[in-house]
Design a protein around this motif. Structure first.
Motif, PDB file in Angstrom:
ATOM      1  N   ARG A 116       0.871  -1.074   0.071  1.00  0.00           N
ATOM      2  CA  ARG A 116       0.003  -0.145   0.060  1.00  0.00           C
ATOM      3  C   ARG A 116       0.806   1.106   0.032  1.00  0.00           C
ATOM      4  N   THR A 126      -9.171   0.106  -3.998  1.00  0.00           N
ATOM      5  CA  THR A 126      -8.690   0.132  -5.221  1.00  0.00           C
ATOM      6  C   THR A 126      -9.803  -0.644  -6.196  1.00  0.00           C
ATOM      7  N   ARG A 185       1.887   1.066  -4.752  1.00  0.00           N
ATOM      8  CA  ARG A 185       0.548   0.876  -5.082  1.00  0.00           C
ATOM      9  C   ARG A 185      -0.090   0.610  -6.249  1.00  0.00           C
TER      10      ARG A 185
END
Length: 279
Positions: free
Chosen positions: A139, A211, A144
């Motif tokens: 993350r 996401t 990411r």
């Protein structure tokens, strides 16, 4: 095998292939050299770079991977392809989806080093399991993924319910099989079993939100039946496309499907494709 790694990502060397295209050797956090190729977008349509994670026994230079790269650049994205450890010109040994997360992380970081503010990942088969685990585990701002698509990915480890998967387990777990992998498929495989067993793809999915996540699977996949994509999509906030007549992974993804995936990765997610009728 373990997913833990130390050290910083960096580029070992970069060479020019064609105007704008680059080939690099990246070094992962656990000090493995990974070959990677960057293909810029043909025009400044989007700032998205798509990082492509191939399937087991694949590589950055395999025709199906290059075809996927061309399809995504045609949709306006820059593309990074790379070879997982133990594959192609990369160093190390394949851990069949465990430490490969570090390879993908190095490729994503390289895309950001090249100036892309938005980086999406797409993985096929083993690469599909890796993009899911990477999105859950990495993350960090530079590492990411901003959108994730998993194509023909398994939901769980140690699946042996189909003949192709039983053959794959023989290749991975037996000395004679690893010789076949090395000399028949040019894939160098770690002989030690996982210790500890890494987070499974289905366990990773709930950790990916917010996401955007796309799950793509063929209804004629000879490796993983439809309970795998349904399990993945049901584990979190995901869009599910079940593709009629499609087989397995990058070799089975036709140009029309690759174009749709490219549009999804570079733009707002669209509607789900219809689910095929049950037998």
């Amino acid at each position: 095998m373990s997913s833990e790694g130390e050290g910083a990502f960096h580029i070992v060397d970069v060479s020019l292939i064609t105007s704008g295209s680059r080939r690099a050797m990246l070094r992962t956090r656990d000090d493995v050299r990974i070959e990677a190729v960057y293909d810029p977008a043909p025009a400044s349509v989007t700032d998205t770079a798509v990082v492509v994670a191939h399937g087991f026994t694949g590589s950055a230079d395999r025709p199906a991977v290059r075809r996927a790269a061309r399809a995504f650049t045609a949709r306006g994205a820059a593309v990074v392809t790379f070879s997982f450890r133990g594959h192609g010109g990369s160093g190390g040994l394949s851990t069949v989806g465990d430490r490969e997360v570090l390879d993908l992380s190095a490729a994503v970081r390289w895309a950001r080093e090249l100036g892309h503010a938005r980086v999406a990942t797409v993985g096929f088969s083993m690469g599909g399991s890796v993009v899911l685990r990477h999105a859950a585990l990495d993350r960090d701002t530079d590492g990411r993924a901003d959108a994730v698509a998993a194509v023909s990915a398994p939901a769980r480890w140690y699946y042996r319910g189909t003949a192709p998967m039983r053959r794959l387990h023989w290749v991975v777990t037996r000395p004679a099989g690893r010789l076949v992998g090395r000399y028949g498929f040019r894939t160098r495989i770690e002989r030690r079993p996982w210790d500890p067993v890494p987070l499974s793809p289905v366990e990773a999915v709930p950790l990916i939100a917010p996401t955007p996540l796309l799950i793509v699977h063929g209804d004629r996949d000879p490796y993983f039946p439809l309970d795998h994509p349904r399990m993945l999509a049901g584990a979190g906030d995901a869009e599910l496309w079940l593709e009629r007549g499609m087989g397995h992974a990058e070799n089975a993804a036709d140009d029309e499907l690759l174009a749709r995936i490219g549009d999804w990765l570079t733009r707002a997610p669209g509607p789900s494709a219809p689910e095929p009728p049950r037998a």
